[in-house]
Each structure stands twice: as structure tokens, then as C-alpha cells.
Design an enzyme around this catalytic site. Structure first.
Site, PDB file in Angstrom:
ATOM      1  N   TYR A 316       0.823  -1.233   0.000  1.00 43.02           N
ATOM      2  CA  TYR A 316       0.000   0.000   0.000  1.00 43.02           C
ATOM      3  C   TYR A 316       0.844   1.266   0.000  1.00 43.02           C
ATOM      4  O   TYR A 316       0.302   2.354   0.237  1.00 43.02           O
ATOM      5  CB  TYR A 316      -0.878   0.068   1.258  1.00 43.02           C
ATOM      6  CG  TYR A 316      -1.584  -1.199   1.656  1.00 43.02           C
ATOM      7  CD1 TYR A 316      -2.589  -1.754   0.861  1.00 43.02           C
ATOM      8  CD2 TYR A 316      -1.283  -1.838   2.860  1.00 43.02           C
ATOM      9  CE1 TYR A 316      -3.246  -2.911   1.251  1.00 43.02           C
ATOM     10  CE2 TYR A 316      -1.945  -2.991   3.254  1.00 43.02           C
ATOM     11  CZ  TYR A 316      -2.915  -3.519   2.443  1.00 43.02           C
ATOM     12  OH  TYR A 316      -3.568  -4.660   2.833  1.00 43.02           O
ATOM     13  N   CYS A 355      14.141 -11.428  -2.366  1.00 44.38           N
ATOM     14  CA  CYS A 355      14.567 -11.213  -3.759  1.00 44.38           C
ATOM     15  C   CYS A 355      13.490 -10.536  -4.595  1.00 44.38           C
ATOM     16  O   CYS A 355      12.922 -11.158  -5.506  1.00 44.38           O
ATOM     17  CB  CYS A 355      14.956 -12.530  -4.377  1.00 44.38           C
ATOM     18  SG  CYS A 355      16.448 -13.160  -3.626  1.00 44.38           S
ATOM     19  N   TYR A 384      -1.924  -5.721  11.100  1.00 43.18           N
ATOM     20  CA  TYR A 384      -1.650  -6.135   9.724  1.00 43.18           C
ATOM     21  C   TYR A 384      -0.147  -6.254   9.474  1.00 43.18           C
ATOM     22  O   TYR A 384       0.324  -6.015   8.360  1.00 43.18           O
ATOM     23  CB  TYR A 384      -2.324  -5.185   8.719  1.00 43.18           C
ATOM     24  CG  TYR A 384      -3.797  -5.015   9.008  1.00 43.18           C
ATOM     25  CD1 TYR A 384      -4.687  -6.057   8.783  1.00 43.18           C
ATOM     26  CD2 TYR A 384      -4.298  -3.832   9.573  1.00 43.18           C
ATOM     27  CE1 TYR A 384      -6.037  -5.929   9.092  1.00 43.18           C
ATOM     28  CE2 TYR A 384      -5.650  -3.699   9.881  1.00 43.18           C
ATOM     29  CZ  TYR A 384      -6.504  -4.747   9.637  1.00 43.18           C
ATOM     30  OH  TYR A 384      -7.836  -4.613   9.944  1.00 43.18           O
TER      31      TYR A 384
HETATM   32  N1  LLP Z   1     -14.581  -5.110  10.012  1.00 37.63           N
HETATM   33  C1  LLP Z   1     -14.489  -5.563   8.753  1.00 37.63           C
HETATM   34  C2  LLP Z   1     -15.650  -6.171   8.123  1.00 37.63           C
HETATM   35  C3  LLP Z   1     -13.264  -5.448   8.068  1.00 37.63           C
HETATM   36  O1  LLP Z   1     -13.174  -5.883   6.816  1.00 37.63           O
HETATM   37  C4  LLP Z   1     -12.143  -4.876   8.721  1.00 37.63           C
HETATM   38  C5  LLP Z   1     -10.865  -4.751   8.027  1.00 37.63           C
HETATM   39  C6  LLP Z   1     -12.295  -4.450  10.049  1.00 37.63           C
HETATM   40  C7  LLP Z   1     -13.542  -4.578  10.660  1.00 37.63           C
HETATM   41  C8  LLP Z   1     -11.173  -3.860  10.851  1.00 37.63           C
HETATM   42  O2  LLP Z   1     -10.690  -2.673  10.336  1.00 37.63           O
HETATM   43  P1  LLP Z   1      -9.682  -1.776  11.202  1.00 37.63           P
HETATM   44  O3  LLP Z   1     -10.418  -1.288  12.410  1.00 37.63           O
HETATM   45  O4  LLP Z   1      -8.536  -2.647  11.575  1.00 37.63           O
HETATM   46  O5  LLP Z   1      -9.276  -0.683  10.314  1.00 37.63           O
HETATM   47  N2  LLP Z   1      -4.394  -4.972   5.442  1.00 37.63           N
HETATM   48  C9  LLP Z   1      -4.837  -3.600   5.414  1.00 37.63           C
HETATM   49  C10 LLP Z   1      -6.143  -3.400   6.115  1.00 37.63           C
HETATM   50  C11 LLP Z   1      -7.240  -4.295   5.613  1.00 37.63           C
HETATM   51  C12 LLP Z   1      -8.492  -4.141   6.420  1.00 37.63           C
HETATM   52  C13 LLP Z   1      -9.453  -5.215   6.109  1.00 37.63           C
HETATM   53  N3  LLP Z   1     -10.673  -5.137   6.834  1.00 37.63           N
HETATM   54  C14 LLP Z   1      -3.736  -2.716   5.996  1.00 37.63           C
HETATM   55  O6  LLP Z   1      -2.679  -3.233   6.342  1.00 37.63           O
HETATM   56  O7  LLP Z   1      -3.890  -1.501   6.060  1.00 37.63           O
END
Ligand code: LLP
Length: 431
Positions: A316, A355, A384
């Protein structure tokens, strides 16, 4: 605020110098702070207190069992998106009634298991899934509590790969069709449509999307009730942003100010699914400098954490603060403003051993001059980070440590070379 602070030029995780942990557990190493985790959960609990919400920690952000157990102990529920995450939540001590289950592709086995576990809500994402869930519920003769996940079709608000409430993404039911879908299951023997769910995207640094989403939600709840669905739950998902670069995130109270009035008017139970807000700044990744080199007119710092340990910068273009664990002579604590000239630094690419040219943690980043063996802290790595780590390039995944005051305990041992090949060796045992 978190509990990773410099004292006399030495970064501490709560009361423990980070270099001691690196010596004891090796690098790359994820270090979590229990107090930070608890503080961030409390901030949400307090901001939304008048609604007595069910806060469901989003397991996908960091599913480590030690952290999940801590969350359960602090009274949190869990947002899960797979059978694996549900397994973790239950192992951590969560009762089914504190688990909500989202995701566009829940399998029959996952649905059946969740019904048997008595989950609080299925966040249903398509018409086919809804009818399929109805069938599974009938088979096991357990009625399914459902929140329809709607895509409220809002303007873009975060990185395109993690924006879940713009038109054309795979998530939720289109706002134009959600009512028709709901009409199709009025009076269903095994579906109880009791909620409306939305997750707007992640991370979100403005409260506006929550205002817009909640307003659309309020209208839909009214319509759903009119058609006979007794809606008692509004699930506003997760997505609250955190400080990655500077103090850019909003306090939980800013989101509460937009969400609470709607919840009050509807008389609904509020569910929230925060992940990053709770655990993002409760974790750092510690690495060790292996080599330095200059190439193509650029300086590179090659350290032992790579895209397989923390893929966010690669995936990202995310910004994570990086700074030496022990400040070199004359160096100050991490800068407040990375845009400004930082005296005593040089611009380097911080890269790992994998790599791929895309294997980096930071590009052209101002850092004090570093030497082989120096330790680096990559901040805001609790969410994450390990959750998205892989074994790419056959790299064993890092160890994880949970710090509580002056105590540090291993929460996941470092993977071994044997761990890497075990499933293959087992499969080939009788070849
Ligand atoms: N609820 C649902 C349905 C979700 O899909 C997600 C995250 C959350 C809650 C929690 O979101 P948070 O509060 O953590 O922002 N890998 C990415 C983020 C992907 C988020 C996916 N869904 C990153 O590293 O930024």
C-alpha cells in the site's frame, strides 16, 4: 499515546529496553505492549460508553492468541472473517454471543460451525449467501441472526485496496438492492434479520464517512423495520485510523460524535469492529542492520526484516516510522515531522533480504547514520504486520513477544527451518 518511548536514548517497550528483548529473542521481532492495547480499547469503550456497545476486536488485524486472550479478558468481543479466526476467538475465551462473522465467502462448514457456536451476528454480504445461510440454518435447526452488510456507496476515503464502501468493490449488498434482498426473506423460518452492518474502509482519518454512512444506515433501518424485520443492531464496522506518520489520527470521540446520535434515535444496540485502532500502535517490529551499500547513487540499509514480515509498505506504499532502537551519539528521538529537513540524517532506502525490488520498509527515508548490527524499530506495526506475514523466500516467520510492565513473555516462538518443510514432509511420508 503508546508505551514505546525513549528514555535516555534507549527505546523501551513499557519498562524494558528494546535491545534487551532483541538480544533475548532475536530479530526480526514483533514486540507488543499490553498497556497500549488496553489503553486503546478503553478509549473506544469510553467514547461510546453511553451506547453500551459490543466492541468486537477485529481478529484479522492481529490474531495472536496472547493478544486475543488479553482482549477477551478486558471484555472485548471479536470480529472474525474465517473459520480460522473464529477458532482463535473461541480459543481466546470468547463466548459465541460476543462473536460477529463477516466475509464475502463463508463456506458451509464455517456457517454451520458458527451457528453451533451461537455467534451474535452473521454479517451477510450477498443474496446467495443469505439464502444459503438460511438453508444451512434449517439443516442444523438453529436460527441464524443476520445483519445485512450494505455498501453505502460513499466517496473514496482511503487506499483503493482497502476502501470497502465505494461502488464496484466485492463487499456488502448494493445500497440500491439491499431492501429487495431483505424483502425476499421476510418471515423465513431460520433467518432472523436483526441488524444492519457496514464497514467503510481502513484506515479512515476523517469522521465524515461515518456521518454519511450512519445517515444512510438510519434510513435503511427504518425501511427494514417497515417491512417487518425487527432491526435491533447497528454494526458500524471498524476502520478508525491511527498515527502512522505524526499525530494525524482522530480520537475515538470524534467518531462517536457522528455515530452515537443515530444509534440513540434508532434505539439500536451498537456493534463496532476496531482492529488497527486497538493494536496498530501497540506493536513494533525490531530488525537488525546486516549491511549498507550504495548503488545507482542511492544508499541502502539492508536489515533482517523484509516484505514477508511486514508487507504494508510494499502493498500500500504505507508509511511506518523507523528509527534506531538505541540513539547514536547526537541523534534525537524520532522526528515529529518527516517532511522537514532532519539534521544529522541521511536519506536511505530501508530494504530486506527478499529477492524482489519491491522488498522495502521505507524509501528515501531520513535516518541517522547506521552501522552493521544496529537495531531498528519499525513503529505502528501491531496491526496487519504479523497477521499478513508469510514464508516467502522460505523465511521463517518472526517471533512475537508481549510486554507487560517489566515482564516480557514469548507469545509466538520464531519459526524454525523444520516448521517450513513439515507439511511437505508429512505429506510425502509414505512416498
Ligand atoms: N470489520 C471488517 C468487516 C473489516 O473488513 C475490517 C478490516 C475491520 C472490521 C477492521 O478494520 P480496522 O479497524 O482494523 O481498520 N491490510 C490492510 C487493512 C485491511 C483491512 C481489512 N478489513 C492494511 O494493512 O492496512
Amino acid at each position: 499515546m503508546d508505551f514505546f518511548q525513549y528514555k535516555n536514548g534507549v527505546l523501551h517497550a513499557e519498562a524494558i529496553p528494546v535491545h534487551i528483548l532483541a538480544e533475548r529473542f532475536g530479530t526480526p521481532l514483533y514486540i507488543y505492549s499490553r498497556a497500549t492495547l488496553a489503553r486503546h480499547l478503553t478509549q473506544i469503550q469510553e467514547a461510546f460508553a453511553e451506547a453500551e456497545p459490543l466492541i468486537c476486536y477485529s481478529v484479522k488485524s492481529n490474531g495472536n492468541l496472547a493478544l486475543a486472550r488479553e482482549m477477551a479478558r478486558l471484555g472485548s468481543g471479536f470480529d472474525v472473517t474465517s473459520g480460522g479466526e473464529m477458532y482463535r476467538a473461541i480459543l481466546a475465551g470468547a463466548p459465541g454471543r460476543k462473536i460477529v462473522f463477516a466475509g464475502v465467502g463463508k463456506s458451509k462448514a464455517e456457517l454451520a460451525r458458527a451457528l453451533q457456536a451461537g455467534v451474535f451476528l452473521f454479517n451477510v454480504e450477498s443474496e446467495e449467501e443469505l439464502h444459503f445461510l438460511g438453508g444451512v440454518a434449517r439443516e442444523v435447526d438453529i436460527p441464524a441472526p443476520v445483519a445485512l452488510r450494505v455498501n453505502p456507496d460513499l466517496p473514496p476515503k482511503t487506499h483503493a485496496k482497502t476502501d470497502t464502501s465505494v461502488k464496484g468493490v466485492k463487499f456488502g449488498l448494493d445500497i440500491e438492492t439491499v431492501l429487495d434482498v431483505a424483502r425476499g426473506v421476510v418471515g423465513h423460518s431460520h433467518l432472523r434479520v436483526i441488524g444492519l452492518h457496514m464497514h467503510l474502509g481502513s484506515p479512515i482519518l476523517s469522521a465524515d464517512p461515518y456521518r454519511m454512512g450512519a445517515a444512510k444506515g438510519e434510513h435503511l433501518v427504518g425501511e427494514l423495520r417497515k417491512m417487518g424485520h425487527p432491526i435491533t443492531v447497528l454494526n458500524m464496522g471498524g476502520g478508525f485510523g491511527i498515527h502512522y506518520r505524526k499525530q494525524e489520527a482522530l480520537p475515538a470521540s470524534a467518531f462517536a460524535a457522528e455515530i452515537l446520535p443515530v444509534v440513540k434515535r434508532l434505539g439500536c444496540k451498537l456493534v463496532l469492529e476496531p482492529g488497527r485502532f486497538i493494536v496498530g500502535n501497540a506493536g513494533i517490529l525490531v530488525s537488525k542492520v546486516l549491511y549498507r551499500k550504495e548503488s545507482g547513487g542511492k544508499k541502502f540499509v539492508i536489515q533482517d526484516a523484509a516484505m514477508n514480515d511486514l508487507i504494508r509498505p510494499t502493498l500500500y506504499d504505507s508509511f511506518h516510522r523507523i528509527w534506531p532502537v538505541n540513539l547514536p551519539k547526537g541523534a534525537s528521538a524520532p522526528p515529529e515531522d518527516y517532511e522537514a529537513e532532519i539534521p544529522g540524517t541521511e536519506k536511505v532506502d530501508v530494504v530486506g533480504p527478499v529477492c524482489e525490488s519491491g522488498d522495502f520498509l521505507a524509501k528515501q527515508r531520513a535516518l541517522p547514520p547506521l552501522a552493521q548490527g544496529d537495531l531498528l524499530a519499525v513503529f505502528s506495526a501491531g496491526a496487519y504486520g504479523m497477521a499478513m506475514a508469510s514464508n516467502y523466500n522460505s523465511r521463517p516467520r518472526a517471533a512475537e513477544v508481549l510486554v507487560d510492565g517489566d515482564t516480557a513473555r514469548l507469545a509466538r516462538r520464531r519459526e524454525t527451518l523444520e516448521d517450513l518443510v513439515r507439511p511437505e514432509l508429512e505429506a510425502m511420508a509414505d512416498w
